[in-house]
Design a protein around this motif. Structure first.
Motif, PDB file in Angstrom:
ATOM      1  N   TYR A 154       0.826  -1.353   0.125  1.00  0.00           N
ATOM      2  CA  TYR A 154      -0.305   0.490  -0.139  1.00  0.00           C
ATOM      3  C   TYR A 154       0.873   1.076  -0.059  1.00  0.00           C
ATOM      4  O   TYR A 154       1.342   1.743   1.000  1.00  0.00           O
ATOM      5  N   VAL A 155       1.058   1.827  -0.851  1.00  0.00           N
ATOM      6  CA  VAL A 155       2.228   3.202  -1.235  1.00  0.00           C
ATOM      7  C   VAL A 155       0.625   4.082  -1.865  1.00  0.00           C
ATOM      8  O   VAL A 155      -0.262   4.009  -2.211  1.00  0.00           O
ATOM      9  N   GLY A 156       1.433   5.158  -0.748  1.00  0.00           N
ATOM     10  CA  GLY A 156       0.389   6.611  -0.605  1.00  0.00           C
ATOM     11  C   GLY A 156       0.682   7.532  -2.011  1.00  0.00           C
ATOM     12  O   GLY A 156       0.511   7.516  -2.565  1.00  0.00           O
ATOM     13  N   PHE A 157       1.819   7.742  -2.566  1.00  0.00           N
ATOM     14  CA  PHE A 157       2.847   8.832  -3.526  1.00  0.00           C
ATOM     15  C   PHE A 157       3.525   7.814  -3.478  1.00  0.00           C
ATOM     16  O   PHE A 157       5.008   7.679  -2.706  1.00  0.00           O
ATOM     17  N   VAL A 158       3.853   8.553  -4.888  1.00  0.00           N
ATOM     18  CA  VAL A 158       5.407   7.876  -5.598  1.00  0.00           C
ATOM     19  C   VAL A 158       5.902   9.325  -6.169  1.00  0.00           C
ATOM     20  O   VAL A 158       5.205   9.527  -6.780  1.00  0.00           O
ATOM     21  N   ILE A 159       7.375   9.228  -5.273  1.00  0.00           N
ATOM     22  CA  ILE A 159       7.808  10.839  -5.611  1.00  0.00           C
ATOM     23  C   ILE A 159       9.015  10.745  -6.502  1.00  0.00           C
ATOM     24  O   ILE A 159       9.717   9.907  -6.418  1.00  0.00           O
ATOM     25  N   PRO A 160       9.427  11.820  -6.940  1.00  0.00           N
ATOM     26  CA  PRO A 160      10.520  11.752  -6.962  1.00  0.00           C
ATOM     27  C   PRO A 160      12.055  11.997  -6.600  1.00  0.00           C
ATOM     28  O   PRO A 160      11.668  11.931  -5.274  1.00  0.00           O
ATOM     29  N   ASP A 161      12.866  11.915  -6.489  1.00  0.00           N
ATOM     30  CA  ASP A 161      14.409  11.391  -5.673  1.00  0.00           C
ATOM     31  C   ASP A 161      14.646  13.030  -5.433  1.00  0.00           C
ATOM     32  O   ASP A 161      15.475  13.596  -6.193  1.00  0.00           O
ATOM     33  N   GLU A 162      14.426  13.089  -4.731  1.00  0.00           N
ATOM     34  CA  GLU A 162      13.899  14.992  -3.656  1.00  0.00           C
ATOM     35  C   GLU A 162      14.215  14.556  -2.754  1.00  0.00           C
ATOM     36  O   GLU A 162      13.565  13.941  -2.176  1.00  0.00           O
ATOM     37  N   PHE A 163      14.976  15.520  -1.583  1.00  0.00           N
ATOM     38  CA  PHE A 163      15.350  15.230  -0.078  1.00  0.00           C
ATOM     39  C   PHE A 163      13.405  16.202   0.167  1.00  0.00           C
ATOM     40  O   PHE A 163      13.752  17.668   0.393  1.00  0.00           O
ATOM     41  N   VAL A 164      12.383  15.654   1.188  1.00  0.00           N
ATOM     42  CA  VAL A 164      11.417  15.849   1.077  1.00  0.00           C
ATOM     43  C   VAL A 164      11.294  15.673   2.880  1.00  0.00           C
ATOM     44  O   VAL A 164      12.064  15.340   3.311  1.00  0.00           O
ATOM     45  N   LEU A 165      10.618  16.215   3.876  1.00  0.00           N
ATOM     46  CA  LEU A 165      10.004  17.332   4.917  1.00  0.00           C
ATOM     47  C   LEU A 165       8.796  17.807   5.104  1.00  0.00           C
ATOM     48  O   LEU A 165       8.582  17.907   4.082  1.00  0.00           O
ATOM     49  N   GLY A 166       8.232  17.362   5.842  1.00  0.00           N
ATOM     50  CA  GLY A 166       7.107  17.472   6.598  1.00  0.00           C
ATOM     51  C   GLY A 166       6.124  16.545   6.958  1.00  0.00           C
ATOM     52  O   GLY A 166       6.686  15.183   6.335  1.00  0.00           O
ATOM     53  N   PHE A 167       5.479  16.528   7.811  1.00  0.00           N
ATOM     54  CA  PHE A 167       4.223  15.640   7.733  1.00  0.00           C
ATOM     55  C   PHE A 167       5.144  14.274   8.249  1.00  0.00           C
ATOM     56  O   PHE A 167       4.216  13.186   8.034  1.00  0.00           O
ATOM     57  N   GLY A 168       5.329  14.740   9.823  1.00  0.00           N
ATOM     58  CA  GLY A 168       6.325  13.652  10.048  1.00  0.00           C
ATOM     59  C   GLY A 168       7.697  13.466   9.886  1.00  0.00           C
ATOM     60  O   GLY A 168       8.686  13.111  10.598  1.00  0.00           O
ATOM     61  N   LEU A 169       7.935  13.679   8.300  1.00  0.00           N
ATOM     62  CA  LEU A 169       9.613  13.549   7.938  1.00  0.00           C
ATOM     63  C   LEU A 169      10.545  14.957   8.347  1.00  0.00           C
ATOM     64  O   LEU A 169      10.426  16.253   8.253  1.00  0.00           O
ATOM     65  N   ASP A 170      11.840  14.564   8.900  1.00  0.00           N
ATOM     66  CA  ASP A 170      12.873  15.751   9.191  1.00  0.00           C
ATOM     67  C   ASP A 170      14.056  16.304   8.727  1.00  0.00           C
ATOM     68  O   ASP A 170      13.780  15.833   7.936  1.00  0.00           O
ATOM     69  N   TRP A 171      14.067  17.484   8.897  1.00  0.00           N
ATOM     70  CA  TRP A 171      15.230  18.300   8.155  1.00  0.00           C
ATOM     71  C   TRP A 171      16.097  18.065   9.534  1.00  0.00           C
ATOM     72  O   TRP A 171      15.408  19.162   9.893  1.00  0.00           O
TER      73      TRP A 171
END
Ligand code: XMP
Ligand code: MG
Length: 178
Positions: A142-159
């Motif tokens: 079960y996959v929410g979104f397939v995303i490109p190779d970029e560093f993402v943050l927010g909605f739980g993900l940190d930097w």
């Protein structure tokens, strides 16, 4: 918008709509199974909460934290710092992940989980970066979104541990991408 963010990749409305769809799909597949929803700390917390509250079947919560060893090239070797509190033997486990990148971390986590002899084990991930995969053993059902190779943050993900509380998924500005 936060100054470290280049653009919003997935907004609040898109997150809400898609997570409800995934919740419905999992609920249909796990009727009468009372799955163990296993949240991989910390990045999955936002997705886990939203997903579970939109599932309309019996389920239980558990938590696990596995940290990758830092090295020049990630081997995906993990150290478990929080173990699941339940006995997972003969349980239907759904691993809830924030993002799958190389897949190495999760492939080691899956080996550990298999050793508990669950009845079944599947993966759901909010975000999937398949272009970066270094293992063919990880197939999230079960996959929410397939995303490109970029560093993402927010909605739980940190930097650097910050920005987890942003209500959307954003892309980090190139100048911060180390
Ligand atoms: P692997 O490569 O083993 O690692 O699949 C997955 C873990 O790496 C982190 N990760 C990210 N964290 N933005 C983040 O905030 C990203 O774009 C990103 N890509 C990978 C994350 O901790 C994930 O569990
Ligand atoms: Mg993570």
């Amino acid at each position: 918008m936060q100054e470290v963010i280049k653009k919003v990749l997935i907004n609040e409305e898109q997150l809400d709509k898609r997570i409800k769809e995934v919740a419905k799909e999992i609920s249909n597949d796990y009727k009468d199974k009372t799955p163990v929803m296993l949240c991989l700390l910390k990045g999955s917390v936002s997705y886990f909460t939203r997903l579970c509250e939109n599932m309309d079947i019996k389920l239980v919560y558990d938590f696990m934290k596995a940290s990758s060893y830092h090295g020049t090239e990630s081997t995906g070797e993990v150290k478990v710092t929080v173990s699941p509190s339940m006995d997972l033997k003969d349980k239907h486990v759904i691993v809830v992940e924030d993002i799958i990148d190389t897949g190495l971390t999760l492939s080691n986590v899956m080996k550990i989980l298999q050793s508990y002899e669950p009845a079944s084990i599947e993966i759901t991930t909010l975000l999937d970066k398949p272009a970066r995969r270094l293992t063919d053993g990880i197939n999230p059902k079960y996959v929410g979104f397939v995303i490109p190779d970029e560093f993402v943050l927010g909605f739980g993900l940190d930097w650097d541990e910050e920005y987890r509380n942003l209500p959307y998924v954003g892309v980090l500005k190139d100048e911060y991408y180390k």
